[in-house]
Design a protein around this motif. Sequence first.
Motif, PDB file in Angstrom:
ATOM      1  N   GLU A  17      47.045  12.567  31.288  1.00  0.00           N
ATOM      2  CA  GLU A  17      47.246  12.714  32.730  1.00  0.00           C
ATOM      3  C   GLU A  17      47.077  11.390  33.464  1.00  0.00           C
ATOM      4  N   ILE A  18      46.119  10.574  33.042  1.00  0.00           N
ATOM      5  CA  ILE A  18      45.926   9.266  33.682  1.00  0.00           C
ATOM      6  C   ILE A  18      47.155   8.386  33.473  1.00  0.00           C
ATOM      7  N   ILE A  19      47.636   8.339  32.232  1.00  0.00           N
ATOM      8  CA  ILE A  19      48.799   7.505  31.934  1.00  0.00           C
ATOM      9  C   ILE A  19      50.054   8.058  32.607  1.00  0.00           C
ATOM     10  N   ALA A  20      50.218   9.382  32.572  1.00  0.00           N
ATOM     11  CA  ALA A  20      51.376  10.004  33.212  1.00  0.00           C
ATOM     12  C   ALA A  20      51.409   9.701  34.707  1.00  0.00           C
ATOM     13  N   THR A  21      50.248   9.703  35.337  1.00  0.00           N
ATOM     14  CA  THR A  21      50.169   9.387  36.770  1.00  0.00           C
ATOM     15  C   THR A  21      50.622   7.959  37.035  1.00  0.00           C
ATOM     16  N   ASP A  22      50.222   7.036  36.155  1.00  0.00           N
ATOM     17  CA  ASP A  22      50.594   5.630  36.322  1.00  0.00           C
ATOM     18  C   ASP A  22      52.085   5.372  36.119  1.00  0.00           C
ATOM     19  N   LEU A  23      52.793   6.332  35.509  1.00  0.00           N
ATOM     20  CA  LEU A  23      54.212   6.132  35.196  1.00  0.00           C
ATOM     21  C   LEU A  23      55.156   6.865  36.151  1.00  0.00           C
ATOM     22  N   LYS A  24      54.611   7.451  37.205  1.00  0.00           N
ATOM     23  CA  LYS A  24      55.421   8.265  38.127  1.00  0.00           C
ATOM     24  C   LYS A  24      56.604   7.508  38.713  1.00  0.00           C
ATOM     25  N   LYS A  25      56.415   6.232  39.001  1.00  0.00           N
ATOM     26  CA  LYS A  25      57.461   5.460  39.682  1.00  0.00           C
ATOM     27  C   LYS A  25      58.758   5.417  38.869  1.00  0.00           C
ATOM     28  N   TYR A  26      58.627   5.458  37.544  1.00  0.00           N
ATOM     29  CA  TYR A  26      59.813   5.380  36.698  1.00  0.00           C
ATOM     30  C   TYR A  26      60.571   6.702  36.683  1.00  0.00           C
ATOM     31  N   HIS A  27      59.844   7.772  36.763  1.00  0.00           N
ATOM     32  CA  HIS A  27      60.467   9.096  36.836  1.00  0.00           C
ATOM     33  C   HIS A  27      61.249   9.254  38.141  1.00  0.00           C
ATOM     34  N   LYS A  65      51.903  20.777  29.143  1.00  0.00           N
ATOM     35  CA  LYS A  65      51.227  20.720  30.445  1.00  0.00           C
ATOM     36  C   LYS A  65      51.674  19.496  31.238  1.00  0.00           C
ATOM     37  N   ILE A  66      51.850  18.365  30.562  1.00  0.00           N
ATOM     38  CA  ILE A  66      52.370  17.167  31.236  1.00  0.00           C
ATOM     39  C   ILE A  66      53.780  17.433  31.767  1.00  0.00           C
ATOM     40  N   LYS A  67      54.570  18.093  30.957  1.00  0.00           N
ATOM     41  CA  LYS A  67      55.945  18.418  31.367  1.00  0.00           C
ATOM     42  C   LYS A  67      55.949  19.311  32.604  1.00  0.00           C
ATOM     43  N   GLU A  68      55.059  20.292  32.614  1.00  0.00           N
ATOM     44  CA  GLU A  68      54.988  21.227  33.740  1.00  0.00           C
ATOM     45  C   GLU A  68      54.424  20.559  34.985  1.00  0.00           C
ATOM     46  N   ASP A  69      53.368  19.768  34.826  1.00  0.00           N
ATOM     47  CA  ASP A  69      52.685  19.177  35.985  1.00  0.00           C
ATOM     48  C   ASP A  69      53.449  18.011  36.604  1.00  0.00           C
ATOM     49  N   PHE A  70      54.145  17.225  35.766  1.00  0.00           N
ATOM     50  CA  PHE A  70      54.791  16.017  36.264  1.00  0.00           C
ATOM     51  C   PHE A  70      56.318  16.107  36.288  1.00  0.00           C
ATOM     52  N   GLY A  71      56.877  17.087  35.598  1.00  0.00           N
ATOM     53  CA  GLY A  71      58.332  17.217  35.544  1.00  0.00           C
ATOM     54  C   GLY A  71      58.991  16.224  34.617  1.00  0.00           C
ATOM     55  N   TYR A  72      58.222  15.604  33.735  1.00  0.00           N
ATOM     56  CA  TYR A  72      58.756  14.589  32.838  1.00  0.00           C
ATOM     57  C   TYR A  72      59.515  15.203  31.667  1.00  0.00           C
ATOM     58  N   LYS A  73      60.548  14.496  31.223  1.00  0.00           N
ATOM     59  CA  LYS A  73      61.147  14.799  29.925  1.00  0.00           C
ATOM     60  C   LYS A  73      60.226  14.224  28.852  1.00  0.00           C
ATOM     61  N   ILE A  74      60.127  14.934  27.741  1.00  0.00           N
ATOM     62  CA  ILE A  74      59.145  14.598  26.707  1.00  0.00           C
ATOM     63  C   ILE A  74      59.833  14.129  25.432  1.00  0.00           C
ATOM     64  N   ALA A  91      59.804  19.465  23.464  1.00  0.00           N
ATOM     65  CA  ALA A  91      60.360  18.112  23.594  1.00  0.00           C
ATOM     66  C   ALA A  91      61.828  18.127  23.983  1.00  0.00           C
ATOM     67  N   ASP A  92      62.213  17.121  24.752  1.00  0.00           N
ATOM     68  CA  ASP A  92      63.614  16.901  25.101  1.00  0.00           C
ATOM     69  C   ASP A  92      64.275  15.947  24.116  1.00  0.00           C
TER      70      ASP A  92
END
Length: 268
Positions: A17-27, A65-74, A91-92
């Motif tokens: 979650e910490i790393i995913a938060t730091d990567l939001k700008k790219y998404h 959970k990361i996919k659901e919370d952040f909307g990221y492709k995995i 996974a995508d």
Amino acid sequence: MILIAGPCVIESQEQLEIIATDLKKYHKSEQIDFYFKASFDKANRTSLDSYRGPGLEKGLEMLAKIKEDFGYKILTDVHESYQVPRVAEVADVIQIPAFLCRQTDLLVAAAKTKKIVNIKKGQFMHPEDMKYSVLKVLKTRGIETADYESSKKAGIWLTERGTTFGYRNLVVDMRSLVIMREFAPVIFDATHAVQMPGGAGGKSSGNKEFVAPLSRAAAAVGVDGFFFETHYDPTCALSDGPNMVTPSELEAIVEDIFKIKTVLEEKK
């Protein structure tokens, strides 16, 4: 531009979650096709004592959970054929590890899903020979010839991480990016390219100071995307710490990549 980023291995939900938060700008960027990467199992660690990860079920639960919370492709990797259907539920992109890039059953199992298949070029492989790994996936999906457009349409990527000569080092031959791009979209794995396999006495080391220059070189040659293993504190990472970058280091590298891309586009 495809951008794959995230930690080498899942250490905890909090870490993800910490790393995913730091990567939001790219998404959020319209210039970037972003994929969050983390492994549920590092099955090819140097030592039996090295940390491998939480395992298939727990790891996929955490990635979901990361996919659901952040909307990221995995994106995550598989090591055995039986894992593929379960991984495809989350996974995508299904990644084939470099050491397993010729494993027919694994490639065919990944091809039978509707997911993107990212095949990492073996450190022991001539770039031209990766065409046959691509063909295993393409033919399983009903396509008989391997070329860039066919692979792009079928969702097949190749990732370059360098070549090893058995002396705890990897050498990146930029010609391989051009060669492999004849028959598939190519991702440059900038952080694994500076890894020193087995270079730390039973575990791998790395030279992260070369991540940025190699990334700039790959951008100048021309690739479809980049792969950066990312951690908020690489010195404490449980896998690949010496070659990972921090979010702030990643930001500077991505800025340079886009500057190079802009220059190249202006020259067309």
